[in-house]
Write an enzyme that holds these catalytic residues in place. Structure first.
Site, PDB file in Angstrom:
ATOM      1  N   HIS A 109     -27.694  11.250 -20.559  1.00 47.33           N
ATOM      2  CA  HIS A 109     -27.753  10.566 -19.067  1.00 47.33           C
ATOM      3  C   HIS A 109     -25.976   9.651 -18.910  1.00 47.33           C
ATOM      4  O   HIS A 109     -25.804   9.299 -17.817  1.00 47.33           O
ATOM      5  CB  HIS A 109     -28.577   9.901 -19.041  1.00 47.33           C
ATOM      6  N   CYS A 136      -6.254   5.665 -12.367  1.00 46.64           N
ATOM      7  CA  CYS A 136      -6.785   5.747 -13.810  1.00 46.64           C
ATOM      8  C   CYS A 136      -5.547   5.013 -15.133  1.00 46.64           C
ATOM      9  O   CYS A 136      -4.633   5.502 -14.454  1.00 46.64           O
ATOM     10  CB  CYS A 136      -6.801   7.464 -13.246  1.00 46.64           C
ATOM     11  N   GLY A 176     -41.657   4.691 -23.770  1.00 44.62           N
ATOM     12  CA  GLY A 176     -40.824   3.746 -22.000  1.00 44.62           C
ATOM     13  C   GLY A 176     -40.373   4.986 -21.267  1.00 44.62           C
ATOM     14  O   GLY A 176     -39.631   5.011 -20.727  1.00 44.62           O
ATOM     15  N   SER A 178     -41.085   8.247 -18.237  1.00 41.84           N
ATOM     16  CA  SER A 178     -42.745   8.624 -17.096  1.00 41.84           C
ATOM     17  C   SER A 178     -42.732  10.108 -17.043  1.00 41.84           C
ATOM     18  O   SER A 178     -43.552  10.450 -16.767  1.00 41.84           O
ATOM     19  CB  SER A 178     -42.048   8.180 -15.791  1.00 41.84           C
ATOM     20  N   ASN A 203     -45.592   4.282 -24.516  1.00 44.41           N
ATOM     21  CA  ASN A 203     -45.556   3.381 -23.287  1.00 44.41           C
ATOM     22  C   ASN A 203     -46.475   2.883 -22.520  1.00 44.41           C
ATOM     23  O   ASN A 203     -47.505   2.260 -23.170  1.00 44.41           O
ATOM     24  CB  ASN A 203     -45.655   5.151 -22.540  1.00 44.41           C
ATOM     25  N   ALA A 221     -43.498  -1.578 -24.792  1.00 44.79           N
ATOM     26  CA  ALA A 221     -43.000  -1.604 -26.264  1.00 44.79           C
ATOM     27  C   ALA A 221     -42.805  -2.683 -26.700  1.00 44.79           C
ATOM     28  O   ALA A 221     -42.598  -1.979 -28.370  1.00 44.79           O
ATOM     29  CB  ALA A 221     -41.555  -0.777 -25.154  1.00 44.79           C
TER      30      ALA A 221
HETATM   31  N1  APR Z   1     -43.165  -0.694 -22.094  1.00 42.42           N
HETATM   32  C1  APR Z   1     -43.173   0.529 -22.081  1.00 42.42           C
HETATM   33  N2  APR Z   1     -43.172   1.010 -21.352  1.00 42.42           N
HETATM   34  C2  APR Z   1     -42.983   0.023 -20.383  1.00 42.42           C
HETATM   35  C3  APR Z   1     -42.547  -0.149 -19.552  1.00 42.42           C
HETATM   36  C4  APR Z   1     -43.042  -1.146 -20.716  1.00 42.42           C
HETATM   37  N3  APR Z   1     -42.533  -2.909 -21.212  1.00 42.42           N
HETATM   38  N4  APR Z   1     -42.393  -0.433 -18.811  1.00 42.42           N
HETATM   39  C5  APR Z   1     -42.224   0.192 -17.818  1.00 42.42           C
HETATM   40  N5  APR Z   1     -42.903   0.972 -19.096  1.00 42.42           N
HETATM   41  C6  APR Z   1     -42.731   2.558 -18.421  1.00 42.42           C
HETATM   42  C7  APR Z   1     -43.568   2.837 -17.496  1.00 42.42           C
HETATM   43  O1  APR Z   1     -44.514   2.868 -17.475  1.00 42.42           O
HETATM   44  C8  APR Z   1     -43.260   4.407 -17.248  1.00 42.42           C
HETATM   45  O2  APR Z   1     -44.491   5.019 -17.603  1.00 42.42           O
HETATM   46  O3  APR Z   1     -41.877   3.211 -18.721  1.00 42.42           O
HETATM   47  C9  APR Z   1     -41.617   4.756 -17.545  1.00 42.42           C
HETATM   48  C10 APR Z   1     -40.422   4.579 -17.065  1.00 42.42           C
HETATM   49  O4  APR Z   1     -40.273   5.260 -16.158  1.00 42.42           O
HETATM   50  P1  APR Z   1     -38.646   5.605 -15.479  1.00 42.42           P
HETATM   51  O5  APR Z   1     -38.430   3.875 -14.739  1.00 42.42           O
HETATM   52  O6  APR Z   1     -39.005   6.974 -14.787  1.00 42.42           O
HETATM   53  O7  APR Z   1     -37.775   5.723 -16.330  1.00 42.42           O
HETATM   54  P2  APR Z   1     -37.479   7.411 -17.343  1.00 42.42           P
HETATM   55  O8  APR Z   1     -38.615   7.445 -17.120  1.00 42.42           O
HETATM   56  O9  APR Z   1     -36.497   6.832 -17.904  1.00 42.42           O
HETATM   57  O10 APR Z   1     -36.089   7.475 -15.861  1.00 42.42           O
HETATM   58  C11 APR Z   1     -35.900   8.627 -15.915  1.00 42.42           C
HETATM   59  O11 APR Z   1     -34.577   9.317 -14.206  1.00 42.42           O
HETATM   60  O12 APR Z   1     -33.080   7.932 -12.065  1.00 42.42           O
HETATM   61  C12 APR Z   1     -33.527   8.635 -12.924  1.00 42.42           C
HETATM   62  O13 APR Z   1     -31.076   8.421 -15.015  1.00 42.42           O
HETATM   63  C13 APR Z   1     -32.298   8.536 -14.734  1.00 42.42           C
HETATM   64  O14 APR Z   1     -32.865   7.519 -17.049  1.00 42.42           O
HETATM   65  C14 APR Z   1     -33.200   8.062 -15.927  1.00 42.42           C
HETATM   66  C15 APR Z   1     -34.818   9.120 -15.676  1.00 42.42           C
END
Ligand code: APR
Length: 236
Positions: A109, A136, A176, A178, A203, A221
Site C-alpha cells: 500500500h 516537484c 494484525g 482485520s 491477531n 502482537a
Molecule cells: N496486536 C495484534 N493485533 C491487533 C492489535 C495488537 N496490539 N491491535 C489491534 N489489532 C488488530 C485488530 O483486532 C484488527 O483485527 O489489528 C487489526 C487491524 O485491522 P484494521 O484496522 O482493519 O487494519 P488493516 O487490516 O491493516 O487495514 C487494511 O485498510 O484502510 C486500509 O489502507 C488501509 O492498509 C490498510 C487496510
C-alpha cells in the site's frame, strides 16, 4: 530444505508502537471518512485536506516515541535466521519493519515517507509536510506531488512478486490485520489453494477470514509474534 514463508502484516502490528489501526473503535476510520482522504477523487477535489491528513500521519510516525516493537523485531530475526526464505508483505505505510531490520519487504500500500509526482512519476523520500502548491523537485510542476500511498480504487504495488511467493510458500502468516481489504484479504485462500501452505493467523481477535486459517493465535502482537517465531525457529 527450509520452508518458504510469506508473512502479511497490517495495522495491528504497529498498534503497540503507538500508531492507530483503522477499523478498531478508536481507529482512523472512526474519525475521518475514507472517501474524504483516501481516494484519488478526494485528492482531486480537496488536496489541502488530503495533504493535512497525511502530514499529520507523517509527523506522528516521526515522533521519537514511535519505535518498532518486539513483533517487528521478531519478524526481522526470522528473516535473518532464514535468508532468502521469508517474504514480508505489509499493508502498513509506516517504516517500522525496516527500522526493526527487515529487508525483504514489500509495501503493497506504499510508504508514508515517500512522495510521488503525478506529472513525471518521480518518487523520493519525504520527511516534511507537503502542501498543495508545492513544486516537484524533478520536473518543476506545481500541485502534482502526492504521498506515495495506494488509495482506495488504486492498484496495490508489486502484486506479481506477492502472488509468485504465495503460490510457492509452505507457510503463510497473517498478523494484525482485520481481513477487510482486498486483495490482501484473499492471500490466505491463495496460499491454501495454490500452494497448499499451512496458514496461521496472529491477531488480537478473529479476523473476517478467521475460518480460513489452520491455526489462530489471539493476543497482542508484541507477545504472540515473538513467542510464535521462537517456537518456529526451535522446531526447525
Ligand atoms: N496486536 C495484534 N493485533 C491487533 C492489535 C495488537 N496490539 N491491535 C489491534 N489489532 C488488530 C485488530 O483486532 C484488527 O483485527 O489489528 C487489526 C487491524 O485491522 P484494521 O484496522 O482493519 O487494519 P488493516 O487490516 O491493516 O487495514 C487494511 O485498510 O484502510 C486500509 O489502507 C488501509 O492498509 C490498510 C487496510
Amino acid at each position: 530444505m527450509q520452508p518458504s514463508i510469506v508473512i502479511l502484516t497490517g495495522a495491528g502490528i504497529s498498534r503497540e508502537s503507538g500508531l492507530s489501526t483503522f477499523r478498531d473503535a478508536d481507529g482512523i476510520w472512526a474519525t475521518v471518512r475514507i472517501e474524504d482522504v483516501a481516494t484519488p477523487e478526494a485528492f482531486a477535489r480537496d488536496p489541502v485536506r488530503v495533504h493535512e491528513f497525511y502530514n499529520a500521519r507523517r509527523r506522528g510516525l516521526l515522533d521519537p516515541k514511535v519505535q518498532p516493537n518486539p513483533a517487528h523485531q521478531a519478524l526481522a530475526e526470522l528473516e535473518r535466521a532464514r535468508p532468502g526464505k521469508v517474504l514480508l508483505v505489509t499493508q502498513n505505510i509506516d517504516d517500522l519493519h525496516e527500522r526493526a531490520g527487515s529487508r525483504d519487504l514489500v509495501h503493497m500500500h506504499g510508504e508514508l515517507l515517500k512522495i510521488q509526482c503525478q506529472a513525471c512519476g518521480d518518487v523520493r523520500d519525504c520527511r516534511h509536510d507537503l502542501g498543495a502548491g508545492d513544486s516537484c523537485p524533478a520536473c518543476g510542476s506545481t500541485g502534482t506531488l502526492r504521498p506515495q500511498v495506494v488509495w482506495f480504487g488504486e492498484m496495490p504495488l508489486k502484486m506479481d512478486r506477492i502472488y509468485a511467493a504465495l503460490s510457492a510458500c509452505d507457510l503463510f502468516l497473517s498478523i494484525g490485520t482485520s481481513g477487510n481489504v482486498y486483495p490482501a484479504a484473499g492471500f490466505v485462500q491463495e496460499a491454501r489453494s495454490v500452494a497448499r501452505a499451512r496458514t496461521v493467523e496472529l491477531n488480537l481477535e478473529p479476523s473476517e477470514g478467521a475460518s480460513l486459517f489452520h491455526e489462530a493465535i489471539y493476543g497482542p502482537a508484541s507477545q504472540v509474534v515473538p513467542d510464535y517465531v521462537r517456537k518456529l525457529l526451535d522446531r526447525t
